[in-house]
Design a protein around this motif. Structure first.
Motif, PDB file in Angstrom:
ATOM      1  N   ASP A 187       0.964  -1.164   0.206  1.00  0.00           N
ATOM      2  CA  ASP A 187      -0.001  -0.046  -0.032  1.00  0.00           C
ATOM      3  C   ASP A 187       0.604   1.446  -0.094  1.00  0.00           C
ATOM      4  OD1 ASP A 187      -2.264  -1.864  -0.265  1.00  0.00           O
ATOM      5  OD2 ASP A 187      -2.406  -1.634   2.103  1.00  0.00           O
ATOM      6  N   ILE A 188       1.847   1.393  -1.052  1.00  0.00           N
ATOM      7  CA  ILE A 188       2.595   2.571  -1.167  1.00  0.00           C
ATOM      8  C   ILE A 188       1.871   3.656  -1.872  1.00  0.00           C
ATOM      9  CG2 ILE A 188       4.815   3.507  -1.911  1.00  0.00           C
ATOM     10  CD1 ILE A 188       5.043   1.318   0.338  1.00  0.00           C
ATOM     11  N   ASN A 189       1.863   4.864  -1.437  1.00  0.00           N
ATOM     12  CA  ASN A 189       0.953   5.948  -1.835  1.00  0.00           C
ATOM     13  C   ASN A 189       1.852   7.379  -1.731  1.00  0.00           C
ATOM     14  OD1 ASN A 189      -1.646   5.360  -2.402  1.00  0.00           O
ATOM     15  ND2 ASN A 189      -1.551   3.951  -0.735  1.00  0.00           N
ATOM     16  N   PHE A 190       2.303   7.902  -2.676  1.00  0.00           N
ATOM     17  CA  PHE A 190       2.955   9.402  -2.693  1.00  0.00           C
ATOM     18  C   PHE A 190       2.774   9.867  -3.970  1.00  0.00           C
ATOM     19  CE2 PHE A 190       6.484   6.565  -3.914  1.00  0.00           C
ATOM     20  CZ  PHE A 190       6.951   7.279  -4.751  1.00  0.00           C
ATOM     21  N   LYS A 191       2.864  11.327  -3.839  1.00  0.00           N
ATOM     22  CA  LYS A 191       2.902  12.251  -5.175  1.00  0.00           C
ATOM     23  C   LYS A 191       4.092  12.898  -5.300  1.00  0.00           C
ATOM     24  CE  LYS A 191      -2.433  12.774  -4.424  1.00  0.00           C
ATOM     25  NZ  LYS A 191      -3.652  13.569  -4.219  1.00  0.00           N
ATOM     26  N   VAL A 192       4.394  13.267  -6.568  1.00  0.00           N
ATOM     27  CA  VAL A 192       5.476  14.255  -6.836  1.00  0.00           C
ATOM     28  C   VAL A 192       4.934  15.058  -7.832  1.00  0.00           C
ATOM     29  CG1 VAL A 192       7.937  13.955  -7.853  1.00  0.00           C
ATOM     30  CG2 VAL A 192       6.963  12.005  -6.902  1.00  0.00           C
ATOM     31  N   TYR A 193       5.364  16.444  -7.486  1.00  0.00           N
ATOM     32  CA  TYR A 193       4.899  17.565  -8.192  1.00  0.00           C
ATOM     33  C   TYR A 193       6.034  18.234  -8.944  1.00  0.00           C
ATOM     34  CZ  TYR A 193       0.817  17.296  -5.198  1.00  0.00           C
ATOM     35  OH  TYR A 193      -0.227  16.564  -4.421  1.00  0.00           O
ATOM     36  N   SER A 194       5.667  19.082  -9.846  1.00  0.00           N
ATOM     37  CA  SER A 194       6.535  19.673 -10.861  1.00  0.00           C
ATOM     38  C   SER A 194       7.758  20.512  -9.838  1.00  0.00           C
ATOM     39  CB  SER A 194       5.899  20.760 -11.763  1.00  0.00           C
ATOM     40  OG  SER A 194       6.688  21.343 -12.486  1.00  0.00           O
ATOM     41  N   HIS A 195       8.860  20.176 -10.742  1.00  0.00           N
ATOM     42  CA  HIS A 195      10.274  20.505  -9.940  1.00  0.00           C
ATOM     43  C   HIS A 195      10.250  20.233  -8.657  1.00  0.00           C
ATOM     44  CE1 HIS A 195      10.435  23.001 -13.499  1.00  0.00           C
ATOM     45  NE2 HIS A 195      11.801  23.418 -13.340  1.00  0.00           N
ATOM     46  N   GLU A 196       9.957  18.955  -8.254  1.00  0.00           N
ATOM     47  CA  GLU A 196      10.128  18.482  -7.131  1.00  0.00           C
ATOM     48  C   GLU A 196      11.192  17.392  -6.977  1.00  0.00           C
ATOM     49  OE1 GLU A 196       7.227  17.762  -3.451  1.00  0.00           O
ATOM     50  OE2 GLU A 196       6.749  16.451  -5.108  1.00  0.00           O
ATOM     51  N   PHE A 197      12.214  17.415  -6.204  1.00  0.00           N
ATOM     52  CA  PHE A 197      13.145  16.237  -6.021  1.00  0.00           C
ATOM     53  C   PHE A 197      12.789  15.395  -4.799  1.00  0.00           C
ATOM     54  CE2 PHE A 197      17.755  15.514  -7.018  1.00  0.00           C
ATOM     55  CZ  PHE A 197      17.942  14.330  -6.400  1.00  0.00           C
ATOM     56  N   VAL A 198      12.368  14.241  -5.175  1.00  0.00           N
ATOM     57  CA  VAL A 198      11.912  13.209  -3.787  1.00  0.00           C
ATOM     58  C   VAL A 198      12.655  12.177  -3.838  1.00  0.00           C
ATOM     59  CG1 VAL A 198       9.982  11.903  -3.378  1.00  0.00           C
ATOM     60  CG2 VAL A 198       9.426  13.689  -4.396  1.00  0.00           C
ATOM     61  N   SER A 199      13.195  11.882  -2.569  1.00  0.00           N
ATOM     62  CA  SER A 199      14.234  10.898  -2.045  1.00  0.00           C
ATOM     63  C   SER A 199      13.464   9.730  -1.447  1.00  0.00           C
ATOM     64  CB  SER A 199      15.292  11.158  -1.431  1.00  0.00           C
ATOM     65  OG  SER A 199      16.185  11.985  -2.352  1.00  0.00           O
ATOM     66  N   ILE A 200      13.824   8.530  -1.780  1.00  0.00           N
ATOM     67  CA  ILE A 200      13.117   7.277  -0.970  1.00  0.00           C
ATOM     68  C   ILE A 200      14.178   6.770  -0.402  1.00  0.00           C
ATOM     69  CG2 ILE A 200      11.932   5.045  -1.259  1.00  0.00           C
ATOM     70  CD1 ILE A 200      11.091   6.097  -4.009  1.00  0.00           C
ATOM     71  N   VAL A 201      14.151   6.542   1.113  1.00  0.00           N
ATOM     72  CA  VAL A 201      15.157   6.107   2.037  1.00  0.00           C
ATOM     73  C   VAL A 201      14.420   5.185   2.884  1.00  0.00           C
ATOM     74  CG1 VAL A 201      16.557   8.062   2.065  1.00  0.00           C
ATOM     75  CG2 VAL A 201      14.783   7.551   3.909  1.00  0.00           C
ATOM     76  N   ALA A 202      15.249   3.879   3.069  1.00  0.00           N
ATOM     77  CA  ALA A 202      14.848   2.718   3.907  1.00  0.00           C
ATOM     78  C   ALA A 202      16.096   1.978   4.315  1.00  0.00           C
ATOM     79  CB  ALA A 202      14.067   2.101   3.100  1.00  0.00           C
TER      80      ALA A 202
END
Length: 257
Positions: free
Chosen positions: A27-42
């Motif tokens: 159940d992974i849910n997330f959004k990425v918007y314009s000019h956004e730098f998103v990192s995933i850590v775990a």
């Protein structure tokens, strides 16, 4: 209301083994918007690279979906480009030829135009004059620049990066991190957003607008942290260290879930 460029909706995934399915993501849910730098850590082995491959269309989720500008991703698409930690360059091709590979799907382009576009993106990443060099003749940092140029030449909407600086020495990695944001988000580039997987929290705080922390088995999203620091970011600033401490604390909690 601003619409997301990329949306991950209720994504779950299991590895298939002889003993049955092994749940990895839930159940992974997330959004990425314009000019956004998103990192995933775990923590290691949690499934963050698997999630990136699902976003890239390289793997199909068991359930859920990924939307790119409102359209479901059902397989690999030129609108998504991926940069790997091992550079993934063909050793028998020159830097220019490696970048040209990203354009072979463009049947509307002549060989001359493909070559000119590849040359432009090599110059953009600071490798003008190295077009005829083979990977063995380039440093680690230069190889990764070729990989970045190839990804940008494909003119994607979203750039995906899997531990892009892991195989570089500390000084080279620091230099590339300082440049990557301006290399990608500029008027020459089509890229609207970046999603990066990384285990290096310093680079995550330095680069990201938002950080998604995964934890548990199967992994789910434990927290989302917005990084509200002006650019360029100073790793010695107290605010930078505060974010770093917060991410370390959240990761420590995720190990116990």
């Amino acid at each position: 209301m601003k619409e997301p460029i990329l949306e991950v909706i209720d994504v779950s995934y299991s590895y298939k083994t002889e003993k049955g399915p092994v749940p990895v993501l839930k159940d992974i849910n997330f959004k990425v918007y314009s000019h956004e730098f998103v990192s995933i850590v775990a923590p290691t082995g949690t499934g963050k690279t698997t999630l990136l491959k699902i976003i890239a269309g390289l793997r199909r989720p068991d359930s859920g979906k990924v939307l790119l500008m409102g359209e479901e991703i059902r397989g690999p698409t030129p609108k998504l480009a991926m940069i790997f930690q091992d550079f993934a360059l063909y050793p028998w091709l020159t830097a220019l030829e490696n970048v040209e590979l990203a354009l072979f799907h463009r049947k509307d382009l002549s060989k001359e135009v493909r070559r000119e576009i590849a040359r432009k993106y090599l110059e953009l990443v600071g490798l003008g004059g190295f077009e005829d060099y083979y990977p063995r003749e380039l440093s680690g940092g230069m190889k990764q620049r070729v990989a970045i140029a190839r990804a940008l030449a494909a003119q994607p909407v979203v750039l995906l990066m899997d531990e892009p600086f892991a195989n570089l020495d500390a000084i080279t990695a620091e230099g590339l991190r300082a440049e990557i944001y301006n290399m990608v988000f500029n008027e020459e580039s089509t890229v609207k957003a970046i999603v990066m997987v990384s285990h290096n929290l310093d680079e995550v705080v330095e680069l990201s607008d938002k950080v998604i922390i995964l934890g548990g088995r199967p992994a789910s999203i434990m927290a989302e942290v917005e990084i509200k620091l002006s650019r360029p970011r100073n790793t010695r600033d107290i605010e930078f260290q505060d974010y770093l401490d917060r991410l370390y604390s959240l990761l420590s909690i995720s190990l116990k879930v």
